[in-house]
Design an enzyme around this catalytic site. Sequence first.
Site, PDB file in Angstrom:
ATOM      1  N   ASP A 291      48.237  40.692  35.506  1.00 59.87           N
ATOM      2  CA  ASP A 291      46.790  40.525  35.294  1.00 59.87           C
ATOM      3  C   ASP A 291      46.491  39.045  35.072  1.00 59.87           C
ATOM      4  O   ASP A 291      47.158  38.387  34.265  1.00 59.87           O
ATOM      5  CB  ASP A 291      46.328  41.285  34.031  1.00 59.87           C
ATOM      6  CG  ASP A 291      46.341  42.792  34.224  1.00 59.87           C
ATOM      7  OD1 ASP A 291      46.448  43.246  35.378  1.00 59.87           O
ATOM      8  OD2 ASP A 291      46.246  43.502  33.207  1.00 59.87           O
TER       9      ASP A 291
ATOM     10  N   ASP B 115      53.265  45.221  32.216  1.00 59.56           N
ATOM     11  CA  ASP B 115      52.728  44.217  33.138  1.00 59.56           C
ATOM     12  C   ASP B 115      52.925  42.838  32.520  1.00 59.56           C
ATOM     13  O   ASP B 115      53.479  42.725  31.425  1.00 59.56           O
ATOM     14  CB  ASP B 115      51.242  44.484  33.395  1.00 59.56           C
ATOM     15  CG  ASP B 115      50.377  44.273  32.160  1.00 59.56           C
ATOM     16  OD1 ASP B 115      50.942  43.979  31.074  1.00 59.56           O
ATOM     17  OD2 ASP B 115      49.151  44.381  32.264  1.00 59.56           O
TER      18      ASP B 115
ATOM     19  N   ASP C 277      50.523  39.513  31.529  1.00 63.82           N
ATOM     20  CA  ASP C 277      49.126  39.083  31.436  1.00 63.82           C
ATOM     21  C   ASP C 277      49.043  37.571  31.271  1.00 63.82           C
ATOM     22  O   ASP C 277      49.830  36.982  30.518  1.00 63.82           O
ATOM     23  CB  ASP C 277      48.469  39.739  30.212  1.00 63.82           C
ATOM     24  CG  ASP C 277      48.664  41.245  30.175  1.00 63.82           C
ATOM     25  OD1 ASP C 277      47.991  41.937  30.938  1.00 63.82           O
ATOM     26  OD2 ASP C 277      49.516  41.724  29.388  1.00 63.82           O
TER      27      ASP C 277
END
Length: 491
Positions: free
Chosen positions: A416, A325, A327
């Site tokens: 995120d 992902d 962040d």
Amino acid sequence: MGTSMASPPYDIKFRDLVLFILEKKMGTTRRAFLMELARRKGFRVENELSDSVTHIVAENNSGSDVLEWLQVQKVSASPQLEVLDVSWLTECMRAGEPVETTGKHQLVVRGDDSAGPSPDPQKTAPLAVETMSQYACQRRTTLNNHNRVFTDAFEVLAENYEFRENEGSYLTFMRAASVLKALPFPILSMKDTEGLPCLRDKVKCVIEEIIEDGESSEVKAVLNDERYQSFKLFTSVFGVGLKTSEKWFRMGFRTLSKIKSDQTLKFTRMQKAGFLYYEDLVSCVTRAEAEAVSVLVKEAIWAFLPDAVITMTGGFRRGKNIGHDVDFLITSPEITEEEEPQILPKVINLWERKGLLLYYDLVESTFEKLKLPSRKVDALDHFQKCFLILKLHHQRVDCGKSGQQDGKSWKAIRVDLVMCPYERRAFALLGWTGSRFERDLRRFATHERKMMLDNHALYDKTKRIFLKAESEEEIFAHLGLEYIDPWERNA
Ligand code: DCT
Ligand code: MG
């Protein structure tokens, strides 16, 4: 990153000494490691031999070996030149300053041309081992892993223990992997493991088998294990954890297609998104994609909060070139407590309207200023955050159409976003830069300093006060630790 980067210039504390470390019989890797370590401790270490060198350090060489080598060099060594065994340097590193050179260190007795005694092998144990801490936060772990054969094996075993909820064995293998990742040389024989911290007997057995047979039978068995394979597959779906995997496995499922097409199973919103964008999400995020997401995030946040400070954290901040992902930590020096919770919802709304939002989960802040840091190493933090899947159009990515095979013009990416109060940004940044490293920092704070650290604050239990910090450097200083850069935190 890591070793390919030039070393930062270190301050020279001990100006009377000029060191040169002999590569012969020591090897380039170990020499580079020792040079870096000595420089970090304030010693002047030359890359090349020159007239100004006052101390030559050698390993596994006799005095006559070094003198012979010196004769070949076209440098006039002064009669004051000390020719020393590496044990002298080891003692200096331990003392943090130059220690006196005595007969036991000298390979060549000063003013005497006869060769001194050969180094005692007992005194020349690898320095890396003697200085390796049991805490990852006292080790520099770059992405340049010399022991991948071993650490890959440990990670498979650790994951299998995690799937079987055996926390103790999971930690044993994770800690062992972390230690070997920090080792500046490859392990070639069991002798190289002597004195290393966190290597339990069962870990050593695996190392020994890999050295002897090139592979571990235990790892091979795990990789062929049906439960391991199924859990690995099921947990690769966004939103599927151990509990769901266990359930599906017990129900007899072994493939994702059977699970997806089953009419009786209920899926969470997260799992539905996980199945829908499965192919995109399992193919990792590249750095180019992460940079493109960064632009997207900055455009959106700055539209509502022009003074926002936005930092890419997680693995990418540690120098990794791929991640599962991307962040981001967001903070602002001016924002009021009333405005702060409104930014992420506005951003989500904007992306929704633009058709870029594939999934979101907004978690409201439960942060309280006076709450003591959590004792649990794995506790989640209390900041407002959102877990997203964004649509990243290929044309926004620098190096063209990454991963475009099916005529689809975009890729689903996990993102995120975390929002934190400005005065907490150093703690949040340290936490969200992550890896094992950060968990060990908390362990270190608790056990070695009687302090409590988490993503929000640092609390000194002895003085009963919160310690403020404007930067990560200040947190390390409060803990009495040498600063470790993000790219050295890949523990
Ligand atoms: N973290 C945290 N609190 C959470 C979640 C994460 O402090 N509630 C920290 C731990 C690591 C860091 O944030 C980023 O998390 P991941 O993205 O899971 O890890 P990563 O190191 O970025 O790994 P990857 O490259 O796979 O994304
Ligand atoms: Mg990440």
